[in-house]
Motif scaffolding. Structure first.
Motif, PDB file in Angstrom:
ATOM      1  N   ALA A 150       0.820  -1.211   0.000  1.00  0.00           N
ATOM      2  CA  ALA A 150       0.000   0.000   0.000  1.00  0.00           C
ATOM      3  C   ALA A 150       0.853   1.261   0.000  1.00  0.00           C
ATOM      4  CB  ALA A 150      -0.931  -0.007   1.208  1.00  0.00           C
ATOM      5  N   ARG A 151       2.019   1.223   0.606  1.00  0.00           N
ATOM      6  CA  ARG A 151       2.842   2.421   0.724  1.00  0.00           C
ATOM      7  C   ARG A 151       3.875   2.558  -0.382  1.00  0.00           C
ATOM      8  NH1 ARG A 151       4.836   2.587   6.906  1.00  0.00           N
ATOM      9  NH2 ARG A 151       6.039   4.297   5.999  1.00  0.00           N
ATOM     10  N   ALA A 152       4.077   1.504  -1.190  1.00  0.00           N
ATOM     11  CA  ALA A 152       5.093   1.574  -2.238  1.00  0.00           C
ATOM     12  C   ALA A 152       4.652   2.522  -3.339  1.00  0.00           C
ATOM     13  CB  ALA A 152       5.345   0.182  -2.810  1.00  0.00           C
ATOM     14  N   PRO A 153       5.536   3.420  -3.791  1.00  0.00           N
ATOM     15  CA  PRO A 153       5.161   4.353  -4.871  1.00  0.00           C
ATOM     16  C   PRO A 153       5.068   3.620  -6.200  1.00  0.00           C
ATOM     17  CG  PRO A 153       7.472   4.608  -4.316  1.00  0.00           C
ATOM     18  CD  PRO A 153       6.896   3.629  -3.315  1.00  0.00           C
ATOM     19  N   ARG A 154       4.022   3.920  -6.955  1.00  0.00           N
ATOM     20  CA  ARG A 154       3.846   3.361  -8.291  1.00  0.00           C
ATOM     21  C   ARG A 154       3.358   4.461  -9.205  1.00  0.00           C
ATOM     22  NH1 ARG A 154       2.227  -0.390  -4.772  1.00  0.00           N
ATOM     23  NH2 ARG A 154       3.205  -2.445  -4.934  1.00  0.00           N
ATOM     24  N   GLY A 155       3.906   4.472 -10.374  1.00  0.00           N
ATOM     25  CA  GLY A 155       3.508   5.512 -11.317  1.00  0.00           C
ATOM     26  C   GLY A 155       3.926   5.145 -12.712  1.00  0.00           C
ATOM     27  N   ALA A 156       3.857   6.131 -13.593  1.00  0.00           N
ATOM     28  CA  ALA A 156       4.190   5.888 -14.993  1.00  0.00           C
ATOM     29  C   ALA A 156       5.670   5.627 -15.196  1.00  0.00           C
ATOM     30  CB  ALA A 156       3.757   7.085 -15.855  1.00  0.00           C
ATOM     31  N   HIS A 157       6.504   6.103 -14.246  1.00  0.00           N
ATOM     32  CA  HIS A 157       7.941   5.940 -14.400  1.00  0.00           C
ATOM     33  C   HIS A 157       8.464   4.708 -13.689  1.00  0.00           C
ATOM     34  CE1 HIS A 157       8.144   9.936 -16.204  1.00  0.00           C
ATOM     35  NE2 HIS A 157       7.403  10.386 -15.197  1.00  0.00           N
ATOM     36  N   ALA A 158       7.575   3.858 -13.215  1.00  0.00           N
ATOM     37  CA  ALA A 158       8.025   2.637 -12.559  1.00  0.00           C
ATOM     38  C   ALA A 158       8.705   1.731 -13.569  1.00  0.00           C
ATOM     39  CB  ALA A 158       6.843   1.902 -11.929  1.00  0.00           C
ATOM     40  N   PRO A 159       9.766   1.028 -13.184  1.00  0.00           N
ATOM     41  CA  PRO A 159      10.470   0.167 -14.122  1.00  0.00           C
ATOM     42  C   PRO A 159       9.592  -0.967 -14.615  1.00  0.00           C
ATOM     43  CG  PRO A 159      11.226  -0.223 -11.867  1.00  0.00           C
ATOM     44  CD  PRO A 159      10.345   0.984 -11.832  1.00  0.00           C
TER      45      PRO A 159
END
Length: 389
Positions: free
Chosen positions: A93-102
C-alpha cells in the motif's frame, strides 16, 4: 534577571534531555530522553526492498519475496505486524507506483497463470495425451511389421515420441523457464530412460558372465511412462492452482506450509499410484515381465524433478537425477571390476541383490532412493510462499 516559569538548567549536556526547574517546587525534573531506533521501522524495510515493493503486482508477491530473504512471522513482529502477510500488505500500500516505474520482467508464475485459464487448459490438456498416443500407435505398427520396415517404424516412432515429449515440456504445467533448466538434468533423464529400456537385460547378462550378445529390451515401462505424461501434467496443474489458492486464504507462513505440504504429498502419491497401474496394464497387454517397481521409481523421480524445476529449484532436481544415474552406472561397473584378479568382493553386493530380487531391484533402489530425497526436499521448499509467486 529572574527566570521564567520554565527555565533550562545550566550545564545541560544532552540537548535531548534538558533539565527544567519548575518555579513551584524548585526541584529539577529531567525530561525523558527519546527512545532510540526509527519511529517508522517499516520505512527502512521498504527502502531496503524498494525494487521488490515497486514491481510487485499484489501483496502476496512481496510476502513471498520477504520469505525468500529469510523473514518469518516472528521477524515481522519487530515491525509491529502479526505476520509477514500483513506486513506485505502495508508495504504494497505504501510503495510508490507511477508511470515511471520500471518495467516488470516476465516470470514463470506469469506463464503458469496463462495456461491455468480455460483457454490455455484446452491446449495443453490435449497436448499431454500425445506421447501416449504416439507410443501406442508405434507399438501397434511394430506388431504388424517386420524386417527393415519394423526398424524404420521404430526409429520414426522414437523421433515422434521425443518431439511430443519436448512439446509437453515447453507448454502447460510442465513448462519451465529456459534459465531454470540444467543441461545435466536432460542428459540424466535420457540415461534413465535408456536404462529403463535395456539396462536390466544388460545387468542380468553381466552377472551371468556376459554380455554374450544383444541384451533384450522391454517396451512395457516406456509405454507406461509415455501414457503417464498426462496424469503428471494434471497433478502439476492441481498442485500449482490449489497451492496458490491456499496462499490467498492463508494468514501466515506457517499456516500456508501446513496447507501446502499435505497437498504435495497427496498428489505425488496419486501420481505414483496411477503410474503403477499403467505399468501393470502395459505389462498385461504386451506380455512382458519387466520390473514394475523400477518403472514406478523412475517415473516418480522424473515427476518430482520436473516439479522442482518448474517452481524454480533446478539444482536439487539435477542432483537427484545425476545421483540415480551414477548408482546405476556404478552397479554395472562394479560387476565388471569384480572380474579383475583379487577384486571379486566388488561384485558381491550387486550380484547377491540381482540373484535374490532380479536385475530390476538395483535401478529400483537407486531411483527410489533419489525420489525419496527429492520428495523430502520438495516438501521443504515447495511449501514456501516464494515457490508460488
Amino acid at each position: 534577571m529572574t527566570a521564567g516559569p520554565l527555565a533550562p538548567a545550566a550545564g545541560a549536556a544532552d540537548p535531548a534531555a534538558v533539565v527544567f526547574t519548575p518555579l513551584a517546587t524548585g526541584r529539577p525534573v529531567r525530561k525523558p530522553a527519546a527512545r532510540g531506533g526509527p519511529a517508522d521501522p517499516v520505512r527502512g524495510l521498504m527502502h531496503r526492498h524498494r525494487e521488490l515493493c515497486e514491481r510487485a503486482v499484489d501483496p502476496l508477491e512481496i510476502a513471498a519475496g520477504l520469505e525468500a530473504y529469510g523473514m518469518t512471522d516472528r521477524t515481522a513482529a519487530r515491525f509491529r505486524h502479526r505476520d509477514v502477510f500483513s506486513l506485505a500488505e502495508e508495504l504494497y500500500a505504501r510503495a510508490p507506483r507511477g508511470a515511471h516505474a520500471p518495467a516488470r520482467p516476465a516470470r514463470a508464475a506469469d506463464a503458469r497463470a496463462r495456461w491455468a485459464g480455460r483457454a490455455g487448459r484446452g491446449g495443453w490438456a490435449v497436448l499431454v495425451m500425445l506421447p501416449g498416443a504416439v507410443c501406442v500407435l508405434t507399438l501397434l505398427g511394430l506388431d504388424h511389421s517386420g524386417g527393415q520396415r519394423q526398424l524404420a517404424l521404430a526409429l520414426a516412432g522414437a523421433l515422434a515420441l521425443s518431439g511430443a515429449l519436448s512439446a509437453c515440456l515447453r507448454r502447460g504445467p510442465l513448462r519451465a523457464d529456459d534459465r531454470r533448466t540444467v543441461p545435466a538434468a536432460g542428459l540424466s533423464a535420457y540415461w534413465l530412460l535408456a536404462y529403463l529400456l535395456c539396462g536390466d537385460g544388460l545387468l542380468d547378462q553381466l552377472v551371468g558372465g556376459g554380455p554374450d550378445g544383444p541384451w533384450p529390451a522391454t517396451l512395457t515401462p516406456l509405454a507406461a511412462l509415455s501414457c503417464a505424461v498426462a496424469p503428471a501434467a494434471w497433478c502439476a496443474h492441481l498442485f500449482s492452482v490449489r497451492a496458490r489458492r491456499r496462499l490467498h486464504h492463508s494468514r501466515g507462513l506457517a499456516d500456508f506450509t501446513a496447507r501446502a505440504r499435505p497437498l504435495l504429498l497427496t498428489l505425488v502419491g496419486l501420481y505414483a499410484a496411477v503410474l503403477t497401474g499403467l505399468v501393470a496394464l502395459a505389462g498385461r497387454y504386451l506380455g512382458e515381465g519387466g520390473a514394475p517397481a523400477h518403472a514406478a521409481a523412475v517415473g516418480t523421480l522424473l515427476f518430482l524433478a520436473r516439479l522442482l524445476t518448474v517452481h524454480g529449484f533446478p539444482g536439487p532436481a539435477a542432483t537427484g537425477l545425476v545421483t540415480a544415474c551414477a548408482v546405476e552406472a556404478l552397479a554395472c561397473a562394479s560387476v565388471l571390476a569384480g572380474r579383475l584378479p583379487g577384486a571379486g568382493l566388488l561384485a558381491v553386493p550387486v550380484t547377491d541383490l540381482v540373484q535374490a530380487w532380479g536385475a530390476g531391484a538395483v535401478p529400483a533402489l537407486a531411483c527410489g532412493g533419489a525420489a525419496l530425497g527429492l520428495l523430502a526436499h520438495a516438501a521443504l521448499v515447495l511449501s514456501r510462499a516464494s515457490a508460488h509467486t
